[in-house]
Motif scaffolding. Structure first.
Motif, mmCIF file in Angstrom:
data_model
loop_
_atom_site.group_PDB
_atom_site.id
_atom_site.type_symbol
_atom_site.label_atom_id
_atom_site.label_comp_id
_atom_site.label_asym_id
_atom_site.label_seq_id
_atom_site.Cartn_x
_atom_site.Cartn_y
_atom_site.Cartn_z
ATOM 1 N N GLU A 43 34.672 74.361 55.528
ATOM 2 C CA GLU A 43 33.476 74.841 54.872
ATOM 3 C C GLU A 43 33.332 76.389 55.091
ATOM 4 O OE1 GLU A 43 30.233 74.503 56.745
ATOM 5 O OE2 GLU A 43 28.867 75.760 55.204
ATOM 6 N N GLN A 44 33.344 76.795 56.376
ATOM 7 C CA GLN A 44 32.960 78.408 56.765
ATOM 8 C C GLN A 44 34.067 78.990 56.026
ATOM 9 O OE1 GLN A 44 32.188 75.807 59.814
ATOM 10 N NE2 GLN A 44 31.518 77.440 61.172
ATOM 11 N N VAL A 71 47.361 74.664 45.681
ATOM 12 C CA VAL A 71 46.819 74.122 44.397
ATOM 13 C C VAL A 71 45.550 73.143 44.682
ATOM 14 C CG1 VAL A 71 47.150 72.533 42.723
ATOM 15 C CG2 VAL A 71 48.865 73.880 43.101
ATOM 16 N N PHE A 72 45.600 72.459 45.737
ATOM 17 C CA PHE A 72 44.687 71.351 46.056
ATOM 18 C C PHE A 72 43.262 72.349 46.528
ATOM 19 C CE2 PHE A 72 42.063 69.114 49.452
ATOM 20 C CZ PHE A 72 41.854 68.405 48.866
ATOM 21 N N ILE A 125 41.754 73.855 43.280
ATOM 22 C CA ILE A 125 41.234 72.890 42.628
ATOM 23 C C ILE A 125 39.930 72.645 43.166
ATOM 24 C CG2 ILE A 125 41.065 70.563 41.761
ATOM 25 C CD1 ILE A 125 44.081 70.615 41.513
ATOM 26 N N GLU A 126 39.816 72.627 44.501
ATOM 27 C CA GLU A 126 38.576 72.334 45.218
ATOM 28 C C GLU A 126 37.410 73.386 45.097
ATOM 29 O OE1 GLU A 126 37.937 69.772 48.564
ATOM 30 O OE2 GLU A 126 38.169 69.004 46.401
ATOM 31 N N THR A 140 36.452 73.170 41.350
ATOM 32 C CA THR A 140 35.523 71.981 40.794
ATOM 33 C C THR A 140 34.185 71.768 41.399
ATOM 34 O OG1 THR A 140 36.830 70.447 42.309
ATOM 35 C CG2 THR A 140 37.776 70.668 40.128
ATOM 36 N N ASN A 141 34.330 72.184 42.527
ATOM 37 C CA ASN A 141 32.792 72.007 43.199
ATOM 38 C C ASN A 141 31.955 73.072 42.848
ATOM 39 O OD1 ASN A 141 32.633 69.491 44.659
ATOM 40 N ND2 ASN A 141 34.154 70.318 46.111
ATOM 41 N N ASN A 142 31.167 73.008 42.027
ATOM 42 C CA ASN A 142 30.066 73.993 41.559
ATOM 43 C C ASN A 142 29.489 74.163 42.768
ATOM 44 O OD1 ASN A 142 31.062 73.941 38.882
ATOM 45 N ND2 ASN A 142 29.074 72.567 38.430
ATOM 46 N N ILE A 143 29.216 73.297 43.789
ATOM 47 C CA ILE A 143 28.324 73.886 44.757
ATOM 48 C C ILE A 143 29.155 72.884 45.989
ATOM 49 C CG2 ILE A 143 26.296 73.526 46.089
ATOM 50 C CD1 ILE A 143 24.961 72.771 43.214
ATOM 51 N N PRO A 144 30.377 73.455 46.658
ATOM 52 C CA PRO A 144 30.915 72.900 47.630
ATOM 53 C C PRO A 144 30.067 72.358 48.932
ATOM 54 C CG PRO A 144 31.267 75.196 47.681
ATOM 55 C CD PRO A 144 30.380 74.995 46.583
ATOM 56 N N PRO A 145 30.040 70.957 49.030
ATOM 57 C CA PRO A 145 29.378 70.577 50.205
ATOM 58 C C PRO A 145 29.654 71.121 51.323
ATOM 59 C CG PRO A 145 30.661 68.922 49.218
ATOM 60 C CD PRO A 145 30.887 70.113 48.773
ATOM 61 N N CYS A 146 28.922 70.891 52.630
ATOM 62 C CA CYS A 146 29.228 71.159 53.732
ATOM 63 C C CYS A 146 29.767 69.909 54.628
ATOM 64 C CB CYS A 146 27.973 71.708 54.672
ATOM 65 S SG CYS A 146 26.990 72.896 53.930
ATOM 66 N N PHE A 147 30.921 70.094 55.349
ATOM 67 C CA PHE A 147 31.368 68.896 55.804
ATOM 68 C C PHE A 147 31.330 69.055 57.348
ATOM 69 C CE2 PHE A 147 33.537 68.723 51.679
ATOM 70 C CZ PHE A 147 33.634 67.330 51.448
ATOM 71 N N LEU A 156 51.476 72.478 46.798
ATOM 72 C CA LEU A 156 50.525 71.665 46.733
ATOM 73 C C LEU A 156 49.427 71.758 47.664
ATOM 74 C CD1 LEU A 156 52.573 68.355 46.934
ATOM 75 C CD2 LEU A 156 51.829 69.602 44.861
#
Lengths: 233, 147
Positions: free
Chosen positions: B45-46, B24-25, B28-29, B32-39, B21
């Motif tokens: 993120e890094q 898979v998560f 998927i992340e 799905t995120n064309n542009i993964p945001p910075c958290f 799981l």
């Protein structure tokens, strides 16, 4: 062995055979159930995860964050009722990736849109704050958006540098700014506290990622230019 | 095979499911995120946007999901078929995961210098699988010597 006995044995074998088939069938049914349950659990959980993973915090109201203040840098038409606010971090690669999309949006729909950029430098990005200060220092001399553009376009050149200040001073030179004033403003408390208060506002509203876009009071997460463009028909 | 070791295989299936799981998560992340945001305040993120997150274009999260899926299926097949070869596989497969986890955790600690929670969870599940695999191996050795 007489005939009667043979008959009994046959009967016994037959019954045993029937019992065995019943048992085998039962076992088979149990195996099928087992694998069916496995299949359902696996497919169900992957499907559920896909839902959770794509749970973009879209359309959630953002409270007081959407109030436009006199401190804000506005691009487009300041009288427009469509307001797009970005909480950005100059060192964030995603913000860099969105930068041309926003530029295009303002260029195409700028008459019906005001775009506002606010600072939300993330703690892990060491040069994000100096970059924010540089943009504000250029803003003092009326060139915020010009500096904003140079900073984003040059992100790869300064993001991993130990002291990015020299590069920002170079940008100021390119923009024809008064360098002495620019350098003084880079360290000014007024600018620092402006950046600080914008970031604090974002944190209080529950922001934890950049870029965060707020369109007319609702948080949105467009993934491409088309989704941006659809906001304003 | 005793009930006890069958329980261990069930535990391994459960842990592999958890790891599956998790992976898979992340996969998927990744897609799905064309542009993964910075958290803020997370190393994810890094880590997940670093050059080490993909090998030859394949996200390592996907490879992880495939690995956990394999263990999951082998474990379930054993519970169904009771084949000794499958049990051997359950003891030795987790070595692959342990080595991969050691590699990924060292990358995060010493090269990327950031930890991603989801990757740490994966390291823990694969270590647990390795330990459970060892226990299965020990139990089988004991059973063989008793015979």
């Amino acid at each position: 062995m007489d005939e009667q006995n043979i008959n009994k044995k046959e009967q016994y074998d037959q019954q045993k055979g029937v019992e065995l088939t019943v048992l085998r069938r039962k076992k088979m049914r149990r195996r099928i159930t087992f694998w069916l349950v496995v299949l359902v659990v696996l497919i169900g959980s992957v499907w559920g995860l896909a839902k959770v993973a794509s749970r973009m915090p879209e359309n959630s109201p953002v409270g007081a964050m959407d109030k436009v203040s006199g401190d804000d840098w506005v691009k487009g038409n300041p009288a427009a009722t469509n307001i797009l606010i970005e909480y950005g971090d100059f060192q964030c690669p995603a913000c860099r990736a969105y930068f041309p999309l926003v530029e295009q949006l303002v260029k195409e729909k700028g008459d019906r849109l005001q775009f506002i950029y606010r600072h939300f430098p993330l703690p892990q990005h060491k040069n994000a704050k100096p970059a924010a200060y540089a943009s504000e220092a250029a803003g003092v001399q009326g060139k915020f958006w010009e500096m904003y553009q140079l900073i984003y376009e040059g992100q790869n050149n300064w993001k991993d540098v130990r002291d990015a200040k020299d590069i920002f001073v170079d940008y100021a030179k390119t923009l024809g700014l008064n360098l002495d004033d620019f350098k003084k403003d880079l360290g000014s408390d007024v600018i620092k506290s402006k950046v600080e208060s914008q970031a604090k506002g974002g944190t209080q509203a529950g922001l934890n990622s950049t870029p965060t876009f707020i369109f007319n009071g609702k948080r949105i997460q467009p993934q491409n230019y088309e989704e941006f463009s659809n906001l304003i028909p | 095979m005793s009930i006890f070791s069958r329980r261990i295989i069930w535990a391994m299936v459960a842990v592999a499911f958890l790891g599956f799981l998790d992976a898979v998560f992340l996969t998927i992340e990744h897609y799905t995120n064309n542009i993964p945001p910075c958290f803020a305040l997370t190393g994810c993120e890094q880590v997940t946007t670093s050059v080490y997150a993909t090998v030859a274009g394949i996200p390592v999260a996907l490879a992880g999901a495939a690995y956990y899926f394999l263990i999951l299926v082998v474990g379930l097949l054993y519970l169904d078929l009771r084949n000794a070869k499958l049990l051997t596989a359950m003891s030795y497969l987790p070595i692959v995961g342990l080595l991969a986890s050691i590699y990924f955790v060292s990358l995060q600690l010493f090269v990327i210098k950031a930890l991603c929670l989801y990757c740490v969870v994966s390291a823990m599940t694969s270590t647990t699988l390795f330990i459970l695999g060892l226990i299965v191996l020990q139990l089988r050795k004991k059973e063989v010597s008793h015979e």
